[in-house]
Design a protein around this motif. Structure first.
Motif, short mmCIF file in Angstrom:
data_model
loop_
_atom_site.label_atom_id
_atom_site.label_comp_id
_atom_site.label_asym_id
_atom_site.label_seq_id
_atom_site.Cartn_x
_atom_site.Cartn_y
_atom_site.Cartn_z
N LEU A 91 0.83 -1.20 0.00
CA LEU A 91 0.00 0.00 0.00
C LEU A 91 0.87 1.25 0.00
O LEU A 91 0.57 2.23 -0.68
CB LEU A 91 -0.89 -0.01 1.24
CG LEU A 91 -2.25 0.63 1.06
CD1 LEU A 91 -3.10 -0.18 0.10
CD2 LEU A 91 -2.97 0.77 2.41
N LEU B 174 4.40 6.59 -0.95
CA LEU B 174 5.01 6.94 0.33
C LEU B 174 6.41 6.36 0.46
O LEU B 174 7.16 6.71 1.36
CB LEU B 174 4.13 6.42 1.48
CG LEU B 174 2.74 7.04 1.60
CD1 LEU B 174 1.93 6.31 2.67
CD2 LEU B 174 2.83 8.51 1.91
N ASP B 175 6.72 5.42 -0.40
CA ASP B 175 8.00 4.74 -0.32
C ASP B 175 8.46 4.41 -1.73
O ASP B 175 7.66 4.39 -2.67
CB ASP B 175 7.85 3.47 0.54
CG ASP B 175 9.18 2.93 1.01
OD1 ASP B 175 9.21 1.83 1.61
OD2 ASP B 175 10.22 3.59 0.79
N MET C 182 -5.49 8.98 1.03
CA MET C 182 -5.11 7.94 2.00
C MET C 182 -6.04 7.94 3.19
O MET C 182 -6.39 9.00 3.73
CB MET C 182 -3.70 8.18 2.53
CG MET C 182 -2.57 7.74 1.66
SD MET C 182 -2.32 5.95 1.49
CE MET C 182 -2.32 5.34 3.16
N PHE D 277 -6.08 6.06 6.99
CA PHE D 277 -5.16 5.32 7.85
C PHE D 277 -5.92 4.60 8.97
O PHE D 277 -7.02 4.99 9.35
CB PHE D 277 -4.15 6.27 8.50
CG PHE D 277 -3.31 7.04 7.52
CD1 PHE D 277 -3.69 8.30 7.09
CD2 PHE D 277 -2.13 6.51 7.03
CE1 PHE D 277 -2.91 9.02 6.18
CE2 PHE D 277 -1.34 7.22 6.13
CZ PHE D 277 -1.74 8.47 5.70
N GLN D 278 -5.26 3.61 9.49
CA GLN D 278 -5.84 2.85 10.60
C GLN D 278 -6.08 3.75 11.80
O GLN D 278 -7.12 3.69 12.45
CB GLN D 278 -4.91 1.69 10.98
CG GLN D 278 -5.40 0.89 12.16
CD GLN D 278 -4.47 -0.26 12.52
OE1 GLN D 278 -3.48 -0.51 11.84
NE2 GLN D 278 -4.80 -0.96 13.57
N SER D 279 -5.07 4.56 12.14
CA SER D 279 -5.21 5.40 13.33
C SER D 279 -5.67 6.81 12.97
O SER D 279 -5.34 7.77 13.66
CB SER D 279 -3.88 5.44 14.10
OG SER D 279 -2.80 5.66 13.20
N ASN E 219 -5.13 9.51 11.90
CA ASN E 219 -4.09 10.50 11.55
C ASN E 219 -4.65 11.88 11.26
O ASN E 219 -4.24 12.56 10.33
CB ASN E 219 -3.25 10.01 10.36
CG ASN E 219 -2.27 8.94 10.77
OD1 ASN E 219 -2.11 8.66 11.96
ND2 ASN E 219 -1.62 8.32 9.81
N ARG F 276 -11.36 13.72 4.01
CA ARG F 276 -10.05 14.31 3.69
C ARG F 276 -9.41 13.62 2.50
O ARG F 276 -8.82 14.25 1.65
CB ARG F 276 -9.12 14.21 4.90
CG ARG F 276 -7.75 14.85 4.67
CD ARG F 276 -6.86 14.74 5.88
NE ARG F 276 -6.51 13.37 6.19
CZ ARG F 276 -5.80 12.99 7.25
NH1 ARG F 276 -5.36 13.90 8.10
NH2 ARG F 276 -5.54 11.72 7.47
N ASP G 11 -5.61 1.82 4.68
CA ASP G 11 -4.79 0.85 5.43
C ASP G 11 -5.51 0.52 6.74
O ASP G 11 -5.61 1.34 7.65
CB ASP G 11 -3.40 1.46 5.71
CG ASP G 11 -2.50 0.48 6.44
OD1 ASP G 11 -1.66 0.94 7.24
OD2 ASP G 11 -2.63 -0.73 6.21
#
Lengths: 867, 227
Positions: free
Chosen positions: B52, B58-59, B91, B93-95, B97, B158, B170
């Motif tokens: 992902l 991101l990478d 994106m 995210f799980q938490s 963010n 967002r 994710d």
């Protein structure tokens, strides 16, 4: 424009709101910066005010003069004025005389009395008379119309309650006289010289009062328009032809420039010291911005993942630092307004005692100084935030996917930093050996910066090694809390080292200044006890403030020689001269054969057993270390000076320590001077009881009475013990300002430790709560924080002490020698150091309390559940 | 024939920690069509988050080819990836963010602001989306004042504000209870089914299964099945 709006919007949303959220730590940092900026600004403003006060006074006295005629340590014939008036190059010439006088009333302070020609002086200097009746410019004629009249300044009128028509008694070195107040000067022009503490009288009245008929202190010239267009050297040559050889022609600004040069080193060193507070405050900014960059790493990754560029994050954090600097600077204003009054008073007093008389009445907020203070503060804050901003911009966006905070690896290893640090430290001494530029020891300051930065960079390695070495010891004596603290300190890397760097800087400064001040004081004490020896000191009334221009009257000298008390007399004649390198110094012709029976010199170069007989035989002079360094002379060189109308030349036989004046002293034997050149008379005499069994407590008052009976009451007499106490008190007052600046730097360092420890706790809250989860209790975890603080502080203090000892050598043998020309006998005040160091440890541990409170601010379970 | 929006060939990502190499992904071949809702499944350490992060820019991959919405991510510069994240990807995210100092509206507007859109226009759009999400009464609230479900819905808005071609999520339900988790997955399903967004979800939860057009199983950095 849109990118700019975006940036400021993000700055507000991301940075400023975060500061508001954590307002306590933000306020601590702002306080630290405010203190540093306040000290820096206040010192600069005070220094500028004293320089301006002196410069403006000199400019007002100089007026419109193009040239000034004078005779070194003497006066010039008044008749030269009429010769000069008809010289084709001269448009106008006028005489000026000055002396300090004392009103004969209680609690009076000396003020300056000017003697001038009211008619001729009108085109040279600006002064106006104001009287309560009809204001008329013709009032100044009353100075000529009626003898012994004067105009007084508004300041004096208010101070003593004088008004036009009053009769006042003034005393001088030779006599007292009654003057009539003819009017009050308007507060403008000449009336503002020396803070408005002056009076003006007609030159004839002045000469009568001072007993100086036919001579004047100086003649001021205004050149004819044609001569003003010629080359200065040509005009000087043409004028010199008509003047005696020993008359010196100079520009009016020379006195001002000489005075400014004398103050320059003192002011520069004070400014550098004040900068140290800002420098220490820089660590505070670093701590807070680094904290924000570290604890909000995940948010930075989110910003990167949603499209923020690395450059945007970099500028966000730089702006945070600049914002802290700007707001801290603004918060400095109220602190400055309080601090500046204290500093101005202290600095003015020191300058007046050591260099030139200044009276600062008002302090103006100079726009340039405000700008300098703002720029330096914001720039320092910007520098401090560079490294955290750099780290922030390097946060990888993929960290946004991480659910747990990852430990941050610090790329620069402690060993590499230590290598660089050792190079810096080793370079400090060779750099310091480079010569000064003018009077400015630039190389000395650079070497000090090398030392500070070097020791700060050495601290990660030092902490690593000490943490490693001490861990077993800590476990044994402090339990698991101390052991874990040692391990953390060992592994904490550069972040802890920054706070250690702040502490090292503050402790090093403290230790170095304690050693320097104690060395200086003990050397001055030695000098005072040995060289400023004497049971009673007698000089002309107001002799010191009038620079011993007039010797004691012959009748007084005869009276002193005929004293029946069992005393030895050591007469001396002092001349205040200006060296060709533009500094003032004293030539002291003293009865050295009698002096050496009761006192001693403190020698730097030369064997007293050999030199003193040569000196007494009139074979040369000895000079003080200050004079030798400033004049660039050594033992064996020839001393030359014009004294009155005589060229004095003598080889230098030795160098001694003397702290009497900032320009130094040259000593010769009075009888030898008299024999070789002319009879200068006596400026004063010091008396020694020649029987050891004399009870000075009763003998001195009896001696004073006898002197008054024989010589009159027109002398200044000071008990020797009292004089020595005064000298040491002046010394202590001089360093009071330095001590205050130093304590503020230590306070800022303590604030820095508070912030850094808070940073460490917040960065590790998950780890700390994990400890709790695996069985540590709250007491043990709090103890661990205290142990960390203790290790940090002890490491910082140890390194600071070592740095401080090296720094003290630099201060004593480089900075002071190059700035002021003097050095001292190195001596460590172990008592003060020994008492103060535990205090620093305790202060730093107290600073750890807020950090300890942060540990369990949130429930451990919450922190362990979150990423 | 369905248009391919994501194409990966022999995609590999290796992490180096000192002397140790950890294989995050090993020679992944993958194609995802426009409008699909693909679920990456696998246990912790299977490589789904790594995959992902590569798809999101991101990478960087260690080797292999990766083209996402006509962007060759293997060859794109850091600056290019920043622009890519602004324009192409959203994106989740799980938490969650969400930035704690920004309120709901500001968090939602952030990507569009970074992309250079005028603030006034963004706010109008953001309000519409938040109304649609049922968050109109939470616009001025900080994240600390929201429930988990509300935070994740804010995060989804967002992710959508820049109209991205692809939405990457994710473990979007990882920090939610089952009711909120189902609601969030339903939302993502609606975005895919109704609005034809290409959505990729990395999860080990079964909540995503009913909405997936395809499921891809990963283990130890490799694709082991695509039923």
């Amino acid at each position: 424009m849109r990118p700019i709006f975006l940036f400021f919007r993000l700055l507000t949303w991301f940075s400023l709101r975060n500061m508001r959220r954590y307002r306590i730590r933000t306020l601590i940092v702002l306080l630290g910066i405010a203190l540093g900026a306040a000290v820096f600004s206040s010192v600069r403003l005070s220094v500028k005010a004293t320089i301006d006060s002196f410069s403006q006074s000199m400019d007002r006295v100089a007026g419109h003069s193009d040239l000034v005629l004078s005779r070194p340590a003497g006066r010039i014939a008044e008749h030269l004025i009429s010769d000069l008036t008809v010289h084709p190059d001269v448009a106008g010439a006028t005489a000026l005389m000055t002396t300090y006088v004392n009103p004969v009333i209680d609690d009076a302070e000396p003020f300056l009395l000017f003697g001038l020609d009211p008619l001729l002086d009108r085109t040279f200097r600006s002064w106006q008379v104001h009287s309560p009746e009809n204001i008329s410019n013709a009032n100044w004629l009353s100075l000529i119309a009626e003898p012994s009249t004067l105009f007084i300044s508004d300041v004096l009128a208010r101070r003593y309650g004088w008004s036009a028509g009053d009769r006042i008694t003034l005393e001088h070195s030779r006599r007292s006289a009654v003057f009539k107040v003819a009017g009050i000067l308007s507060p403008e022009g000449m009336a503002l010289v020396e803070g408005g503490r002056l009076a003006i009288t007609d030159i004839a009245s002045f000469q009568e009062f001072a007993g100086l008929h036919g001579v004047v202190d100086r003649i001021d010239l205004v050149l004819a328009p044609a001569a003003a267009k010629l080359r200065r050297e040509t005009v000087l040559q043409r004028l010199a032809v008509t003047l005696p050889e020993d008359v010196r022609i100079s520009v009016p600004s020379e006195t001002k420039e000489t005075g400014q040069a004398m103050m320059r080193s003192y002011h520069l060193n004070l400014s550098i010291l004040s900068f140290a507070s800002l420098f220490v405050g820089m660590f505070l900014v670093y701590s807070l911005v680094a904290l924000n960059a570290a604890t909000r790493r995940h948010e930075l990754a989110v910003l990167r993942s949603t499209g923020a560029s690395p450059g945007l994050l970099f500028f966000l954090f730089i702006s945070e630092g600049c914002f802290l600097g700007l707001v801290g600077w603004m918060a400095a204003f109220p602190i400055s307004s309080f601090l500046v009054k204290y500093l101005l008073s202290g600095i003015s007093r020191t300058v007046s005692t050591l260099f030139v008389r200044v009276h600062v009445e008002t302090l103006r907020l100079d726009a340039w100084e405000v700008l300098v203070s703002l720029t330096v503060t914001v720039f320092i804050s910007l520098l401090a935030s560079l490294q955290p901003a750099w780290e922030a911009m390097r946060v990888a966006p993929k960290e946004a996917l991480a659910t747990a905070r990852q430990p941050v690896a610090h790329p620069m290893t402690a060993r590499r930093l230590a290598g660089f640090a050792v190079i810096l430290i080793l370079c400090a001494w060779p750099i310091s050996r480079l010569p000064a530029v003018g009077d400015v020891p630039i190389a000395g300051y650079v070497s000090i910066i090398c030392l500070f930065v070097g020791f700060a960079l050495l601290s990660p390695y030092g902490l690593q090694k000490s943490g490693k070495l001490l861990s077993p010891v800590l476990r044994r004596f402090g339990g698991v809390s101390a052991y874990l603290a040692g391990r953390y300190v060992r592994d904490s890397g550069t972040r802890t080292a920054v706070s250690a760097g702040a502490l090292i800087t503050a402790v090093a400064l403290f230790a170095a200044l304690v050693i320097m001040i104690s060395s200086f004081r003990s050397t001055v004490e030695l000098w005072v006890q040995q060289t400023v020896s004497g049971d009673l000191f007698v000089t002309t009334r107001l002799g010191s403030i009038n620079r011993f221009r007039d010797p004691l009257p012959p009748a007084v000298v005869d009276g002193l020689k005929g004293l029946s008390a069992p005393v030895d007399l050591v007469p001396s004649r002092r001349f205040v001269l200006t060296h060709q390198k533009y500094f003032e110094y004293e030539l002291d012709a003293m009865a050295l054969d009698v002096f050496v029976r009761h006192g001693r010199f403190v020698w730097v170069d030369g064997d007293p057993e050999r030199v003193l007989p040569q000196l007494i035989a009139g074979e040369g002079v000895i000079v003080s270390e200050v004079f030798a360094n400033r004049a660039g002379l050594s033992k064996g060189d020839v001393y030359r000076a014009q004294v009155s109308n005589t060229l004095v030349e003598w080889p230098i036989l030795g160098i001694i320590r003397d702290y009497r004046t900032s320009g130094g002293v040259v000593f010769c034997h009075l009888p030898a001077f008299r024999e070789r050149y002319f009879d200068p008379g006596w400026s004063g005499v010091r008396l020694f009881f020649n029987r050891k069994t004399v009870d000075t407590a009763t003998a001195i008052p009896q001696l004073r009475s006898e002197i008054i009976d024989r010589c009159g009451n027109h002398l200044d007499m000071v008990d020797g013990n009292e004089l020595r106490r005064i000298v040491l008190r002046i010394f202590d007052e001089t360093f009071a300002v330095t001590t205050v600046l130093l304590l503020i730097a230590l306070l800022i360092a303590a604030l820095g430790i508070t912030t850094t420890l808070a940073v460490q706790v917040l960065e590790r809250s998950r780890q700390l709560n994990t400890l709790f989860a695996v069985g540590a209790d709250r007491r043990q975890i709090r103890a661990m924080i205290f142990w960390e603080a203790a290790l940090l502080v002890v490491a910082g203090e140890t390194a600071g002490l070592i740095c401080g000892f090296i720094l003290s050598y630099l201060l004593i043998y480089v900075i002071n020698v190059q700035s002021f020309g003097w050095s001292f006998i190195y001596q460590v005040n172990w008592r003060v150091l020994g008492l103060s160091l535990p205090l620093i440890v305790i202060t730093a541990l107290l600073a750890a309390i807020p950090a300890v409170k942060l540990v369990f601010r949130e429930p451990p379970a919450t922190l362990l559940r979150q990423g | 024939m369905q248009e391919i929006i994501i194409s990966a060939k022999k995609l590999t990502r290796i992490y180096v920690h000192g002397a140790t190499e950890v294989i995050g992904l090993s020679r992944i071949d993958l194609e995802i069509g426009l409008g699909e809702l693909v679920v990456f499944k696998g246990n912790s350490g299977s490589g789904k988050s790594t995959l992902l992060s590569l798809l999101a820019g991101l990478d960087h991959p260690t080797s292999g080819d990766l083209v996402v919405a006509e962007h060759d991510l293997a060859k794109t510069s850091e600056r290019g990836l920043t622009l890519f994240r602004r324009q192409v990807i959203g994106m989740v995210f799980q938490s969650f963010n969400l930035l704690p100092t920004l309120n709901v509206l500001e968090n939602v507007c952030l990507p569009a602001l970074l992309a250079g859109w005028p603030y006034r226009e963004i706010v109008i759009k953001a309000r519409e989306y938040l109304n649609w999400m049922g968050l109109e009464h939470r616009m001025t609230h900080l994240p600390a004042q929201l429930s988990g479900g509300e935070m994740q819905r804010t995060a989804i808005v967002r992710a959508l504000i820049n109209d991205p071609a692809i939405v990457l999520a994710d473990e979007p339900t990882g920090n939610l209870d089952s009711q909120n988790g189902e609601a969030v997955m339903a939302l993502l399903g609606e975005l895919n089914h109704k609005f034809k967004r290409t959505i990729i979800v990395a999860t080990h939860s079964r909540l995503a299964d009913p909405y997936a057009t395809r499921q891809i199983y990963l283990k130890d950095g490799r694709i082991i099945g695509q039923p």
